[in-house]
Design an enzyme around this catalytic site. Structure first.
Site, PDB file in Angstrom:
ATOM      1  N   ASP A  68      -6.184  -0.948  -4.083  1.00  0.00           N
ATOM      2  CA  ASP A  68      -6.736  -1.940  -3.154  1.00  0.00           C
ATOM      3  C   ASP A  68      -7.652  -2.879  -3.932  1.00  0.00           C
ATOM      4  O   ASP A  68      -8.554  -2.427  -4.645  1.00  0.00           O
ATOM      5  CB  ASP A  68      -7.603  -1.272  -2.078  1.00  0.00           C
ATOM      6  CG  ASP A  68      -6.803  -0.476  -1.062  1.00  0.00           C
ATOM      7  OD1 ASP A  68      -5.558  -0.527  -1.102  1.00  0.00           O
ATOM      8  OD2 ASP A  68      -7.436   0.211  -0.237  1.00  0.00           O
ATOM      9  N   GLU A 113      -5.460   4.604  -4.500  1.00  0.00           N
ATOM     10  CA  GLU A 113      -5.118   5.510  -3.398  1.00  0.00           C
ATOM     11  C   GLU A 113      -3.734   6.120  -3.597  1.00  0.00           C
ATOM     12  O   GLU A 113      -2.894   5.555  -4.292  1.00  0.00           O
ATOM     13  CB  GLU A 113      -5.186   4.747  -2.064  1.00  0.00           C
ATOM     14  CG  GLU A 113      -6.607   4.277  -1.758  1.00  0.00           C
ATOM     15  CD  GLU A 113      -6.727   3.401  -0.519  1.00  0.00           C
ATOM     16  OE1 GLU A 113      -7.797   3.439   0.109  1.00  0.00           O
ATOM     17  OE2 GLU A 113      -5.774   2.656  -0.184  1.00  0.00           O
ATOM     18  N   HIS A 166     -14.354   1.286   2.799  1.00  0.00           N
ATOM     19  CA  HIS A 166     -13.631   0.264   2.025  1.00  0.00           C
ATOM     20  C   HIS A 166     -14.548  -0.929   1.731  1.00  0.00           C
ATOM     21  O   HIS A 166     -14.605  -1.413   0.607  1.00  0.00           O
ATOM     22  CB  HIS A 166     -12.411  -0.251   2.811  1.00  0.00           C
ATOM     23  CG  HIS A 166     -11.181   0.585   2.658  1.00  0.00           C
ATOM     24  ND1 HIS A 166     -10.771   1.472   3.616  1.00  0.00           N
ATOM     25  CD2 HIS A 166     -10.244   0.646   1.670  1.00  0.00           C
ATOM     26  CE1 HIS A 166      -9.632   2.038   3.233  1.00  0.00           C
ATOM     27  NE2 HIS A 166      -9.296   1.563   2.049  1.00  0.00           N
ATOM     28  N   HIS A 222       0.819  -1.216   0.000  1.00  0.00           N
ATOM     29  CA  HIS A 222       0.000   0.000   0.000  1.00  0.00           C
ATOM     30  C   HIS A 222       0.855   1.269   0.000  1.00  0.00           C
ATOM     31  O   HIS A 222       0.367   2.348   0.319  1.00  0.00           O
ATOM     32  CB  HIS A 222      -0.943   0.007   1.213  1.00  0.00           C
ATOM     33  CG  HIS A 222      -1.862  -1.178   1.250  1.00  0.00           C
ATOM     34  ND1 HIS A 222      -3.169  -1.133   0.834  1.00  0.00           N
ATOM     35  CD2 HIS A 222      -1.628  -2.457   1.634  1.00  0.00           C
ATOM     36  CE1 HIS A 222      -3.718  -2.337   0.966  1.00  0.00           C
ATOM     37  NE2 HIS A 222      -2.805  -3.147   1.447  1.00  0.00           N
ATOM     38  N   HIS A 279      -8.458  -6.807   0.432  1.00  0.00           N
ATOM     39  CA  HIS A 279      -7.971  -5.914   1.493  1.00  0.00           C
ATOM     40  C   HIS A 279      -8.936  -5.902   2.682  1.00  0.00           C
ATOM     41  O   HIS A 279      -8.504  -5.870   3.837  1.00  0.00           O
ATOM     42  CB  HIS A 279      -7.786  -4.504   0.926  1.00  0.00           C
ATOM     43  CG  HIS A 279      -7.148  -3.524   1.864  1.00  0.00           C
ATOM     44  ND1 HIS A 279      -6.237  -3.869   2.841  1.00  0.00           N
ATOM     45  CD2 HIS A 279      -7.286  -2.165   1.956  1.00  0.00           C
ATOM     46  CE1 HIS A 279      -5.852  -2.792   3.499  1.00  0.00           C
ATOM     47  NE2 HIS A 279      -6.475  -1.742   2.983  1.00  0.00           N
TER      48      HIS A 279
END
Length: 196
Positions: A56, A160, A148, A50, A60
């Site tokens: 992701d 991200e 998430h 990450h 995750h």
């Protein structure tokens, strides 16, 4: 004349980007160095999945979710809308922006573009294929799990750690393919925007 395409690099440097609290700091090891008399340069590196600009996958936050090598590449490439937001995007905000956005949505918030659970739900409900943020996480630190989960349970990958500083709001083609790190929940990405 061919079509002139402008390419914006919207990725952060792997070794220089800020690290999410608690994640390992990326480091490198120079195994062979020509300046020390070796015949070639050879480097090993270590860092979290990450670190810097990354994607992701469902795994995750979903224990039996798809891993990063199973994310459909179609989600990672295609029309997107770069949009400036401030603070945490709610369901109400999301319903409003869905009326004019492309299926991929990189959000710019000076490093703090976040989704609430209702915002994530509304984007999924509206058919968004991918969500991105210039923050190191799509969710505010104190509410990391639910936003998430909303996205990843629906199979929507999350981009991200973007760098959108030099990019005007508007429509582009996004290309953001993750490294094929088999079995992992995330991977670094070299994300770019193409503008015709």
């Amino acid at each position: 004349e061919g079509v002139v395409m402008k390419i914006y690099d919207i990725s952060k440097g792997y070794f220089t980007a800020p690290v999410y609290p608690g994640d390992p700091v990326p480091r490198l090891e120079r195994l062979q160095q020509m300046q020390l008399g070796d015949k070639f340069n050879l480097t090993a590196y270590y860092g979290g999945a990450h670190a810097a600009t990354h994607m992701d996958a469902p795994r995750h936050f979903v224990d039996d979710g798809a891993t990063i090598d199973q994310v459909p590449l179609e989600a990672c490439f295609g029309p997107c809308t770069v949009l400036s937001v401030s603070g945490i995007l709610t369901g109400e905000d999301a319903d409003e922006i869905l009326q004019f956005t492309q299926p991929r949505l990189p959000l710019r918030g000076e490093g703090s573009a976040y989704l609430s659970q209702s915002g994530a739900f509304a984007l999924v409900d509206g058919g968004i294929a991918l969500v991105g943020t210039d923050a190191s996480s799509i969710a505010p630190y104190e509410d990391a799990v639910l936003p998430h989960q909303e996205l990843l349970l629906a199979g929507v990958p999350i981009l991200e750690g973007l760098d959108l500083s030099g990019v005007p709001d508007g429509n582009y083609i996004l290309a953001a393919f993750p490294l094929k790190l088999e079995g992992l929940e995330a991977a670094p990405v070299r994300a770019v925007l193409l503008e015709e």
